[in-house]
Design a protein around this motif. Structure first.
Motif, PDB file in Angstrom:
ATOM      1  N   GLU A 191      63.080  27.307  -6.335  1.00 22.21           N
ATOM      2  CA  GLU A 191      62.798  28.724  -6.494  1.00 22.21           C
ATOM      3  C   GLU A 191      61.748  28.969  -7.588  1.00 22.21           C
ATOM      4  O   GLU A 191      61.045  29.986  -7.557  1.00 22.21           O
ATOM      5  N   ARG A 192      61.617  28.037  -8.509  1.00 27.45           N
ATOM      6  CA  ARG A 192      60.614  28.190  -9.567  1.00 27.45           C
ATOM      7  C   ARG A 192      59.195  27.936  -9.060  1.00 27.45           C
ATOM      8  O   ARG A 192      58.218  28.277  -9.742  1.00 27.45           O
ATOM      9  N   GLN A 193      59.079  27.324  -7.867  1.00 23.62           N
ATOM     10  CA  GLN A 193      57.765  27.025  -7.301  1.00 23.62           C
ATOM     11  C   GLN A 193      57.251  28.142  -6.395  1.00 23.62           C
ATOM     12  O   GLN A 193      56.096  28.133  -5.995  1.00 23.62           O
ATOM     13  N   VAL A 194      58.138  29.086  -6.082  1.00 22.31           N
ATOM     14  CA  VAL A 194      57.745  30.184  -5.202  1.00 22.31           C
ATOM     15  C   VAL A 194      56.678  31.037  -5.889  1.00 22.31           C
ATOM     16  O   VAL A 194      56.840  31.455  -7.036  1.00 22.31           O
ATOM     17  N   GLY A 195      55.595  31.251  -5.177  1.00 22.93           N
ATOM     18  CA  GLY A 195      54.478  31.996  -5.747  1.00 22.93           C
ATOM     19  C   GLY A 195      53.488  31.129  -6.485  1.00 22.93           C
ATOM     20  O   GLY A 195      52.387  31.581  -6.810  1.00 22.93           O
ATOM     21  N   LYS A 196      53.860  29.866  -6.730  1.00 17.74           N
ATOM     22  CA  LYS A 196      52.965  28.937  -7.411  1.00 17.74           C
ATOM     23  C   LYS A 196      52.340  27.935  -6.450  1.00 17.74           C
ATOM     24  O   LYS A 196      51.185  27.546  -6.610  1.00 17.74           O
ATOM     25  N   LEU A 197      53.123  27.480  -5.472  1.00 17.52           N
ATOM     26  CA  LEU A 197      52.643  26.511  -4.492  1.00 17.52           C
ATOM     27  C   LEU A 197      52.504  27.177  -3.125  1.00 17.52           C
ATOM     28  O   LEU A 197      53.301  28.043  -2.767  1.00 17.52           O
ATOM     29  N   PRO A 198      51.496  26.762  -2.334  1.00 20.96           N
ATOM     30  CA  PRO A 198      51.307  27.330  -0.990  1.00 20.96           C
ATOM     31  C   PRO A 198      52.264  26.683   0.012  1.00 20.96           C
ATOM     32  O   PRO A 198      51.893  25.778   0.761  1.00 20.96           O
ATOM     33  N   ILE A 199      53.503  27.147   0.047  1.00 20.36           N
ATOM     34  CA  ILE A 199      54.522  26.535   0.897  1.00 20.36           C
ATOM     35  C   ILE A 199      54.390  27.047   2.326  1.00 20.36           C
ATOM     36  O   ILE A 199      54.569  28.239   2.591  1.00 20.36           O
ATOM     37  N   SER A 200      54.079  26.128   3.236  1.00 19.57           N
ATOM     38  CA  SER A 200      53.893  26.501   4.638  1.00 19.57           C
ATOM     39  C   SER A 200      55.171  26.383   5.453  1.00 19.57           C
ATOM     40  O   SER A 200      55.431  27.198   6.338  1.00 19.57           O
ATOM     41  N   LYS A 201      55.956  25.336   5.181  1.00 25.29           N
ATOM     42  CA  LYS A 201      57.196  25.160   5.936  1.00 25.29           C
ATOM     43  C   LYS A 201      58.226  24.466   5.063  1.00 25.29           C
ATOM     44  O   LYS A 201      57.896  23.846   4.040  1.00 25.29           O
ATOM     45  N   LEU A 202      59.470  24.568   5.501  1.00 28.44           N
ATOM     46  CA  LEU A 202      60.597  23.926   4.826  1.00 28.44           C
ATOM     47  C   LEU A 202      61.340  23.067   5.835  1.00 28.44           C
ATOM     48  O   LEU A 202      61.314  23.347   7.031  1.00 28.44           O
ATOM     49  N   ILE A 203      62.011  22.023   5.349  1.00 27.08           N
ATOM     50  CA  ILE A 203      62.856  21.214   6.226  1.00 27.08           C
ATOM     51  C   ILE A 203      64.222  21.019   5.572  1.00 27.08           C
ATOM     52  O   ILE A 203      64.325  20.490   4.457  1.00 27.08           O
ATOM     53  N   PHE A 204      65.274  21.457   6.288  1.00 29.17           N
ATOM     54  CA  PHE A 204      66.631  21.115   5.923  1.00 29.17           C
ATOM     55  C   PHE A 204      66.896  19.692   6.414  1.00 29.17           C
ATOM     56  O   PHE A 204      66.648  19.386   7.582  1.00 29.17           O
ATOM     57  N   MET A 205      67.407  18.823   5.538  1.00 25.21           N
ATOM     58  CA  MET A 205      67.589  17.414   5.877  1.00 25.21           C
ATOM     59  C   MET A 205      69.006  16.951   5.564  1.00 25.21           C
ATOM     60  O   MET A 205      69.531  17.197   4.486  1.00 25.21           O
TER      61      MET A 205
END
Length: 323
Positions: A191-205
């Motif tokens: 959650e600390r990376q939100v707005g800082k990194l360009p996150i395109s997708k997530l994967i639940f593993m």
């Protein structure tokens, strides 16, 4: 006729990302239901195999399709794709993978200088011009996914262009190393990376069983707000709403001025379904998941048996008298 594509077509511009309209939707004369397990071919595939219709461009998935189970581009597949490129039928890779170490082992050997599609269509990159298109997840979707992963004790990885980050690496995130993805990075709370990194997708593993158990709850959580897909068992991907390889392929084909009806797509996974539906000739691998098989015009050999090479020979080289 050889495909003529100007590299000026690689440049980013004003073309909008839109839902793909499949060649089946435009021409109802071609019916996927005509395929039988005995012949492996629909009437559409017979038209391409006979040369009555020509493949002008190949679009292929990577894991489970282009590469064998050992993550290798075999000599047979490489030779077939290079022969197709020499005949004016180049390849575009459409993968869920990030820009990572695997690209050095694969892309230089395909005989193609066209842009390539990554992250389930969320990133399109031209080796000469750089990033042509990039889409990111909404911040509130990322935060909700982080909370869900924490609550249910599953690993969550975030894809950011050529980086993969997670709270901390573990046996689940380390699975990505086999596929020669960028090595996952431990960055602490996502959650600390939100707005800082360009996150395109997530994967639940997690284990295949655990992810299957959680999928209905994840679908309910993000219904109407994000799209879900899977490429590898035990990995459930969260994408921006409406995103898919099919949308990314449609965007690039429009940029290149190529009719989807003249494209052969190859894939094996649920995440390939929209791409297989979009293109004029959809070819599923012999090892394909039911979702891919259900929308294919033809079924080629498994990725362990050079299935891509067999499809290229049958639908590209053979009809041109190049075998």
């Amino acid at each position: 006729m050889a495909l003529q594509v100007s590299l000026a077509g690689c440049r980013a511009g004003s073309a909008s990302l839109r839902e793909p309209v499949s060649s089946r939707q435009r021409s109802r004369g071609c019916c996927r239901a005509a395929r039988t397990e005995a012949s492996l071919l629909s009437a559409t595939a017979e038209e391409f195999a006979s040369g009555r219709r020509k493949v002008e461009l190949i679009v292929s998935d990577v894991d489970g399709t282009l590469l064998n189970p050992q993550q290798q581009l075999t000599a047979g597949t490489r030779a077939a794709l290079q022969a197709a490129a020499a005949a004016g039928v180049p390849i575009v890779v459409a993968t869920g993978k990030a820009l990572g170490p695997w690209t050095a082992d694969v892309l230089p050997h395909l005989g193609s200088s066209l842009p390539q599609i990554y992250l389930q269509g969320l990133l399109i990159n031209c080796h000469r011009e750089g990033v042509l298109y990039q889409q990111q997840l909404e911040e509130h979707i990322i935060l909700e996914a982080v909370a869900f992963a924490d609550e249910h004790g599953v690993t969550l990885t975030a894809y950011c262009g050529d980086r993969i980050v997670c709270r901390e690496t573990d046996e689940q995130s380390d699975r990505l190393l086999f596929y020669k993805e960028p090595p996952p990075e431990s960055v602490g709370p996502l959650e600390r990376q939100v707005g800082k990194l360009p996150i395109s997708k997530l994967i639940f593993m997690n284990s295949e069983q655990r992810i299957a158990e959680l999928r209905p709850a994840i679908e309910q959580t993000f219904a109407g707000r994000a799209s879900l897909t899977t490429a590898i068992p035990g990995m459930l991907e969260v994408l921006p709403l409406g995103a898919s390889k099919g949308v990314g392929v449609s965007w690039l084909l429009d940029r290149l001025g190529v009719d989807p009806a003249a494209v052969m797509a190859l894939g094996d996974g649920e995440n390939d379904k929209e791409m297989l539906e979009l293109c004029g000739l959809g070819v599923a691998m012999g090892n394909a998941a039911p979702a891919a098989l259900s929308v294919s015009d033809a079924i080629t050999a498994k990725n362990a048996e050079d299935g891509v090479a067999r499809a290229v020979e049958r639908f590209v080289l053979g009809p041109r008298g190049l075998l």
